[in-house]
Design an enzyme around this catalytic site. Structure first.
Site, PDB file in Angstrom:
ATOM      1  N   SER A  17       0.884  -1.094   0.174  1.00 33.39           N
ATOM      2  CA  SER A  17       0.218  -0.075   0.128  1.00 33.39           C
ATOM      3  C   SER A  17       0.907   1.004   0.284  1.00 33.39           C
ATOM      4  O   SER A  17       0.415   2.253   0.296  1.00 33.39           O
ATOM      5  CB  SER A  17      -0.883  -0.136   1.309  1.00 33.39           C
ATOM      6  N   ARG A 143      34.191  14.395   2.612  1.00 35.26           N
ATOM      7  CA  ARG A 143      34.325  13.185   2.119  1.00 35.26           C
ATOM      8  C   ARG A 143      32.979  13.995   0.233  1.00 35.26           C
ATOM      9  O   ARG A 143      32.280  14.673   0.648  1.00 35.26           O
ATOM     10  CB  ARG A 143      33.528  11.963   2.431  1.00 35.26           C
ATOM     11  N   LYS A 167      16.910   2.262   9.472  1.00 34.47           N
ATOM     12  CA  LYS A 167      17.065   1.462   8.626  1.00 34.47           C
ATOM     13  C   LYS A 167      19.013   1.195   8.124  1.00 34.47           C
ATOM     14  O   LYS A 167      18.838  -0.526   8.018  1.00 34.47           O
ATOM     15  CB  LYS A 167      17.560   2.396   7.456  1.00 34.47           C
ATOM     16  N   PHE A 227      19.195  17.006  -0.816  1.00 34.83           N
ATOM     17  CA  PHE A 227      19.012  15.489  -1.226  1.00 34.83           C
ATOM     18  C   PHE A 227      19.362  15.037  -2.508  1.00 34.83           C
ATOM     19  O   PHE A 227      19.898  15.849  -3.526  1.00 34.83           O
ATOM     20  CB  PHE A 227      17.339  16.203  -2.598  1.00 34.83           C
TER      21      PHE A 227
END
Length: 344
Positions: A17, A143, A167, A227
């Site tokens: 869903s 980095r 996660k 992002f």
């Protein structure tokens, strides 16, 4: 003599869903699989069926089971007759909970339940939806080289919040379970960045809320929040191909097409929706830091301000056999979908 038509393989898809889960289901059905989708409550099943039917899927090969990441009930029965597992279900929130275990526990325990039940049933290949969050955080801000499938988030580093921890711990637990079963080669992890692209229904999901906020005026100015964008269609196709591509087993697939700041995303949204009042004014870092004194969620991103990360997606491009969809197209598709579905 007419030979009988072979029965299609059955795939258990957790989280059907969800935004990504719906696209994975669509890809599996289009490829010819029987899809057994899990929902927390069977009352959601008809809405999911209607959504996939509107998207053009053959829902005659769609089944539903009720499963909860925090309950043992139903997992063994859900695996009956299943050849492949797609485990996309995992908690994802915008507002981080005060107790980080509200995120970590269902992520880790849900992974344990799904994988252990799959191994018990003899499922051939497991595809796990992980995240860039398990790869690219807690490292030095200086980095510049892209993060690869060999990289893991440093949970002791700065700026690691509950979602990132959930996660990372969930994926690490998945590999541990498969190692203990001597079946590491039968697990594939897909590690996407922020997922955008066309919506299948009126639920914008989580990543699309960022675009929604640019359109509805709830973001008055543009902080230097970074992002990495990837398209949901690429992620869904990677999930489907990872099930049967022999050399995808035992590997992780970072997936991100382009790194960009919120201001750059706003420019693309503005172009896609010129009649909308999309913010233009940048928000200086000092103002974000001041606001963070009163907002715990904003405090969680301070370490990332202006830090553009890159993912090495070459293995995913090889898996798909084509380049990733351009981030500009993903943002544009999200913008149009939000407007067309009257979400904004």
């Amino acid at each position: 003599m007419t030979m009988p038509t072979p029965t299609p393989d059955r795939v258990l898809l957790t989280g059907i869903s969800g935004f990504l889960g719906g696209h994975v289901a669509l890809g599996l059905l289009e490829t010819g699989y029987i899809v057994r989708g899990s929902v927390r409550k069977l009352a959601k099943a008809e809405a999911v069926r209607d959504t996939l039917a509107r998207a053009g899927a053959d829902v005659s090969r769609l089944e539903f089971v009720e499963l909860d990441l925090l309950s043992d009930t139903g997992w063994d029965a859900a695996m009956d007759g299943v050849r492949y597992l797609q485990h996309t279900a995992s908690p994802f929130v915008i507002d981080l909970p005060e107790d980080k275990m509200e995120l970590i526990r269902p992520a880790v325990e849900g992974t344990e339940r799904a994988l252990n039940a799959a191994l018990k049933a003899g499922v051939e290949r497991i595809v796990l939806t992980s995240s860039m969050a398990a790869i690219a955080y807690g490292h030095e801000k200086s980095r510049t080289r892209p993060f690869t499938e060999a990289d893991w988030t440093n949970l002791n580093g700065r700026g690691v919040n509950a979602y990132i921890e959930s996660k990372t711990l969930a994926e690490r637990r998945a590999w541990e379970i498969m190692r203990d079963a001597k079946r590491e080669a039968d697990l594939t992890a897909i590690n996407p960045s922020a997922i955008l692209g066309p919506l299948l229904d009126e639920d914008p999901g989580t990543s699309a809320l960022m675009v929604k906020r640019l359109l509805d005026g709830s973001v008055p100015a543009l902080p230097r929040v970074p992002f990495v964008i990837v398209d949901v269609r690429d992620i869904a196709e990677a999930h489907v191909k990872a099930m049967t591509t022999p050399d995808a087993g035992g590997r992780r697939f970072p997936m991100g097409e382009r790194s960009m700041l919120m201001g750059e995303i706003a420019q693309i949204v503005r172009k896609a929706a010129p009649s909308r009042k999309v913010p233009r004014l940048p928000m200086p870092d000092w103002a974000v830091r001041l606001y963070a004194l009163f907002d715990r969620d904003v405090r969680g991103i301070l370490n990332e301000l202006g830090v553009l990360k890159a993912l090495d997606s070459r293995s995913a491009v090889a898996l798909l056999g084509r380049p990733l969809i351009a981030a500009d197209d993903s943002i544009t598709a999200t913008t149009h979908a939000l407007i067309e579905n009257r979400i904004v």
